[in-house]
Design an enzyme around this catalytic site. Structure first.
Site, PDB file in Angstrom:
ATOM      1  CG  HIS A 163     -19.874  46.253 -67.902  1.00  0.00           C
ATOM      2  ND1 HIS A 163     -19.812  47.547 -68.098  1.00  0.00           N
ATOM      3  CD2 HIS A 163     -20.206  45.753 -69.176  1.00  0.00           C
ATOM      4  CE1 HIS A 163     -19.796  47.865 -69.339  1.00  0.00           C
ATOM      5  NE2 HIS A 163     -20.304  46.957 -69.990  1.00  0.00           N
ATOM      6  CG  ASP A 192     -19.971  53.060 -68.301  1.00  0.00           C
ATOM      7  OD1 ASP A 192     -20.738  51.928 -67.957  1.00  0.00           O
ATOM      8  OD2 ASP A 192     -20.278  54.226 -68.055  1.00  0.00           O
TER       9      ASP A 192
END
Length: 407
Positions: A370, A374
């Site tokens: 992450h 995204d």
């Protein structure tokens, strides 16, 4: 002349290896280029060939970690090869006749009798057993005359059920260097990345239909099976080109994004999980992907995979479905940014055109870092994979199945 055999460097950044298994014994005569040992590095298992012919003297034990360049055996090149290719046999002596000895009457063994101390705990042992809630009768004493010692009480384990007399043994074995390195990398991936997993499901009916129609003629022409890996690899490549951030990795304070797709495929080998790489997979056809998957899987199974073949990779595909896994959260293969997990295919009821139908469904999972990917990109990537697998003729074959399969 005595030749010192040293550990060769199996690859860049590897400083030591572990002797996994000697394939010869101390004092054996070996031929030049004969495999004499298997050595584990932190990336692969490699064979160590004899540099010359002669009698070998081993200088390391199985399980020893030895540095690159260290002497592991000596080869006496002046030793003569045994006639017939076999080691010389030891002359057998004629067995001597023995004078029969008089048979003695069997001695009567006096049965061991238990004393008053048998099963009796010492004061310290009794206190410990009382605290654990263990009856002294259930503990075998190792002290004099069977007395229960403090150590016996400390080691006593409360019974979790009715004793059945079954085997309760255990064994210990040293982890190989490869397995230890895999463990380190998995822990590192969990601790050093912001890993998340997103899931989706794929209706495999279209791929089932194509394989049913073309798999026999495909195998007959190309010599390899038309499996699921080529469809998934092509679908992943398309999705990576649509979402380049998933084809990226972090290097310090920089993000590296690749314009090529080196796809790592997780395969099970005799020494554990191997992850060889399909280079420039974006340039391969369905036949090319299937041939490369087969080649790498066979090399991993036979223990012939090299460090170079497992180095690099920009994205990984792992197929836990071959072992029956329904759903999992695959762990990222660092320093890559993502990994796709395939699972087993099960017929499930789904809604199609307003009706409930039975279809072969596979759950797929994308684990991603992450820090650089995204949620929008990760979900979009997995949806793109799903779309391609559910419409392979249109999105993966440009509407011409026979041309795509080179039939």
């Amino acid at each position: 002349m005595v030749l010192e055999m040293k550990v060769p460097s199996p690859g860049e950044s590897i400083t030591e290896v572990e002797i996994a298994e000697w394939l010869v014994q101390d004092g054996d005569y070996v031929e030049k280029d004969q495999a004499i040992a298997e050595v584990d590095s932190d990336k692969a298992t490699l064979e160590l060939p004899a540099e010359e012919s002669g009698t070998i003297t081993l200088k390391a034990e199985e399980g020893d970690a030895v540095a690159v360049g260290e002497v592991v055996c000596l080869i006496d090149t002046s030793a003569a090869k045994p006639e017939g290719g076999e080691a010389p046999k030891v002359e057998e002596k004629e067995p001597q006749k023995e004078t029969p000895k008089p048979v003695e009457a069997p001695k009567t063994v006096k049965p061991k009798t238990e004393t008053y101390a048998s099963g009796t705990p010492s004061p310290a042992a009794k206190k410990i057993l009382d605290e654990k809630g263990i009856a002294p009768a259930s503990v075998k004493g190792t002290g004099r005359d069977g007395r229960i010692t403090k150590e016996d009480a400390v080691n006593a384990v409360p019974s979790m059920g009715t004793p059945t007399g079954g085997n309760r043994g255990e064994s210990r074995s040293k982890l190989s260097m490869l397995r230890r390195k895999v463990a380190e990398r998995l822990v590192s991936a969990k601790n050093e990345t912001a890993m998340l997993t997103t899931f989706n499901e794929v209706d495999m009916s279209p791929i089932f239909g194509l394989r049913k129609q073309y798999k026999e003629v495909f195998k007959e022409k190309h010599g390899v099976s038309l499996g699921f890996m080529s469809f998934f690899t092509k679908a992943v490549i398309r999705a990576l080109q649509m979402y380049p951030a998933v084809n990226s990795m972090i290097d310090g304070k920089e993000m590296i994004t690749y314009d090529f797709c080196d796809i790592s495929i997780a395969v099970s080998g005799p020494k554990g999980l191997m992850v060889p790489v399909i280079r420039n997979a974006e340039n391969l056809t369905f036949r090319g992907v299937e041939a490369e998957v087969k080649r790498l899987a066979l090399r991993a199974r036979d223990g012939q995979i090299t460090v170079d073949e497992m180095t690099g990779g920009t994205f990984t595909i792992s197929n836990g479905g071959v072992f029956g896994s329904m759903l999992s959260t695959p762990i990222i293969n660092p320093p890559q940014g993502g990994i796709l997990g395939m699972h087993n295919i099960v017929e499930r009821p789904i809604a199609k055109n307003g009706q409930v139908v039975i279809a072969p469904i596979m759950y797929v999972a994308l684990s991603y870092d992450h820090r650089i990917i995204d949620g929008k990109e990760s979900v979009g990537f997995l949806v793109a994979v799903k779309e391609a697998l559910e419409s392979p003729e249109e999105l993966l074959m440009d509407g011409d199945v026979k041309k795509a399969l080179e039939l």
